[in-house]
Design an enzyme around this catalytic site. Structure first.
Site, PDB file in Angstrom:
ATOM      1  CG  HIS A  43      -1.978   1.028   1.212  1.00  0.00           C
ATOM      2  ND1 HIS A  43      -3.251   0.804   1.697  1.00  0.00           N
ATOM      3  CD2 HIS A  43      -1.990   2.318   0.787  1.00  0.00           C
ATOM      4  CE1 HIS A  43      -3.979   1.891   1.565  1.00  0.00           C
ATOM      5  NE2 HIS A  43      -3.223   2.825   1.013  1.00  0.00           N
ATOM      6  CD  GLU A  70      -4.435  -2.964   0.641  1.00  0.00           C
ATOM      7  OE1 GLU A  70      -5.045  -3.995   0.974  1.00  0.00           O
ATOM      8  OE2 GLU A  70      -3.973  -2.151   1.470  1.00  0.00           O
ATOM      9  CG  HIS A 191      -7.939  -2.223   8.907  1.00  0.00           C
ATOM     10  ND1 HIS A 191      -7.095  -1.397   8.210  1.00  0.00           N
ATOM     11  CD2 HIS A 191      -7.977  -1.737  10.165  1.00  0.00           C
ATOM     12  CE1 HIS A 191      -6.658  -0.434   8.998  1.00  0.00           C
ATOM     13  NE2 HIS A 191      -7.171  -0.624  10.199  1.00  0.00           N
TER      14      HIS A 191
END
Length: 239
Positions: A43, A70, A191
């Site tokens: 990410h 991401e 997450h």
């Protein structure tokens, strides 16, 4: 089978804290694959405070499992990075510029036009698109309208209330997952998933395609070793 994609941002954070190349992000990614991970997630953020843009190029050249990038597609540089590297999957996340970590999913209704255009761009390059959403059936439906291939459920609320009342905590995620299946979307989750709460999520949503786990997995590896930790997470998914 639910695939385990290891998010290696925390490895890059540790490397960057000393300004050198230890630990080496590419080596860790390849070790994760060797130890059984079925994907690698990164990410990158505009300030490159963990994953650097060059890391993405280096990883793309060597990663042989599924590569997932991401990020917030409102940044032109992010879109260009994804198109240049053509990962198997791009996950669109509406994270704020200075956010410590992702903390909310897309409003796929309000942002329908923007997401539709972006998804079409990535599809034209042959890249599967997942949209990061809260456990909200309307947001899942909105992702389908935008043309997404999958949604990734933002599981922090599930993790936060898991020990208080896990049945209640998982219920909105089951409903959102059922909606995704109903409208023909693939399903990811991520997450704050951990060895504590991963098995229960999988038991309640057995059709999960993929989980992306970084912080908890890397933290566990400090105590348990990386190879052992990855095997432990894989076992949690085999229910």
């Amino acid at each position: 089978m639910t695939r385990l994609s290891v998010n290696i941002n925390k490895i890059a954070t540790l490397r960057n804290s000393r300004g050198g190349d230890n630990p080496n992000v590419l080596k860790v990614a390849l070790d994760c694959e060797r130890f059984g991970a079925q994907g690698i997630t990164v990410h990158p953020r505009p300030d490159e405070r963990h994953i650097r843009y060059q890391d993405v190029y280096d990883l793309r050249a060597e990663v042989t499992t599924e590569f997932n990038i991401e990020g917030n597609p409102s940044e032109k540089k992010f879109v260009e990075l994804v198109l240049a590297n053509k990962p198997e999957q791009v996950t669109l996340v509406p994270d704020a510029l200075h956010a410590i970590t992702s903390n909310a999913g897309w409003d796929t209704i309000t942002n329908e036009a923007e997401l539709t255009d972006l998804i079409a761009i990535f599809h034209s390059a042959g890249i599967r698109v997942s949209v990061f959403v809260d456990a909200d059936e309307k947001m899942v439906e909105g992702a389908k309208v935008c043309g997404a291939d999958r949604v990734e459920l933002y599981t922090e609320p599930y993790a936060a209330y898991y020990f208080e009342n896990r049945q209640k905590a998982v219920l909105p995620f089951v409903k959102a997952a059922e909606k995704a299946r109903e409208v023909g979307l693939g399903l990811n989750a991520g997450h704050d998933l951990s060895l504590d709460n991963l098995r229960f999520l999988k038991q309640n949503i057995p059709w999960l395609d993929e989980v992306s786990i970084g912080h908890a997995l890397i933290s566990d590896a400090l105590y348990l070793g990386l190879e052992n930790t990855i095997q432990m997470y894989l076992r949690e998914l085999q229910v």
